[in-house]
Motif scaffolding. Sequence first.
Motif, PDB file in Angstrom:
ATOM      1  N   LEU A  26       1.731  -8.958  -1.172  1.00 14.49           N
ATOM      2  CA  LEU A  26       1.293  -7.823  -1.970  1.00 14.49           C
ATOM      3  C   LEU A  26       0.297  -7.203  -1.124  1.00 14.49           C
ATOM      4  O   LEU A  26      -0.034  -5.749  -1.306  1.00 14.49           O
ATOM      5  CB  LEU A  26       0.392  -8.623  -2.809  1.00 14.49           C
ATOM      6  CG  LEU A  26       1.270  -9.401  -4.262  1.00 14.49           C
ATOM      7  CD1 LEU A  26       0.274 -10.029  -4.965  1.00 14.49           C
ATOM      8  CD2 LEU A  26       1.799  -8.030  -4.979  1.00 14.49           C
ATOM      9  N   SER A  27      -0.192  -7.612   0.191  1.00 19.69           N
ATOM     10  CA  SER A  27      -1.030  -7.039   0.966  1.00 19.69           C
ATOM     11  C   SER A  27      -1.283  -7.319   2.200  1.00 19.69           C
ATOM     12  O   SER A  27      -1.217  -8.433   2.602  1.00 19.69           O
ATOM     13  CB  SER A  27      -2.782  -7.429   0.163  1.00 19.69           C
ATOM     14  OG  SER A  27      -3.737  -6.689   0.835  1.00 19.69           O
ATOM     15  N   ALA A 284      -4.816  -6.558  -3.457  1.00 21.21           N
ATOM     16  CA  ALA A 284      -3.727  -5.473  -3.607  1.00 21.21           C
ATOM     17  C   ALA A 284      -4.256  -4.606  -4.803  1.00 21.21           C
ATOM     18  O   ALA A 284      -3.346  -3.707  -5.228  1.00 21.21           O
ATOM     19  CB  ALA A 284      -2.428  -6.208  -4.152  1.00 21.21           C
TER      20      ALA A 284
END
Length: 322
Positions: A26-27, A284
């Motif tokens: 996600l990040s 995120a």
Amino acid sequence: MNDPLTQRMVFLTGLLVLAGVAGALLSPHFLQGSTVGYLLQYVPVLGVLGMAQTLVMLSGGPGIDLSVGATMSLVGLAIAAMFGAGVPLLLACAAGLVIGGLLGAVNAVLVCVLKVPSLMGTLATFFAYSGLALALTGGAPIGGIPDWFAGLAQGRFLGIPVHMWVVFVPLAVVLHVMLSRTRIGSHIYAAGNDERAAFLSGVKVWRLRFGLYCLSGVIAGLAAIMTLSWFQAARPDAGEGMELLSVTVAVLGGAHIFGGIGRISGTVLAVLIVTTLQVALQLANISQAWQLAAIGVLLICSVMADNAVGDRLRAAARRAAS
């Protein structure tokens, strides 16, 4: 691996790994070294409340404490007010733990003496304590906490927040030993598995549960002290939402809602899972609403898994108790 409780721990470990993988996907910032300290900043407060919830659930009844977040908020305000009135801060913190125990004792009287169902009794005190916190402050925080006190929650030792070392880890170890190595622990499991059999074997079930509600209040007081150090102020909404998150952590960690099954180690893994997921979604830039939805889905999956193995867990616990 044939032990259902061991299988539960493996399941939770797998969930923690999956949460970490999801965070990395996600990040790109999730895998940075600073993320560990940031993640662990959130663990102790929710973690100790989850442990308190686990203890209450383990003793059966069924037991639950929906007032832990409101208790945390009210104790934090009491500590800040006492300090503002000239009481030394450390003495005020000690008095705050006593106040937490007294607030827990109110729950204990309602549930154990007056026989009010724990869901209704602690929901009532949740509203009472939350309302009192707002009424006493008008919704405004109480500041003036000295800078040196920030070291507890904001300080670092070996890159890990100090309150992990001095509050969360010691409490987890003490409660784990209490549940697994002492007579009190065996009595808690016995009361949760079969209240009548425990009573006939000499366990003072109502007294045991009374003490656990008081202990839950004291632990909420510990959470209040950490929050006070973290925010450098007492906020009337500091514990908002913590009651449901603590239930989530306890159930995800394997605590059976009707008692008798669960481990502190499971609660520790569960709070790491929930916190990892929350931090990953924050990094995120995913909204708070979706964060709550993700935790809800995680809880549903946990309850489904718990139902799938619940009979085996309870049978194994009863064999161990006998």
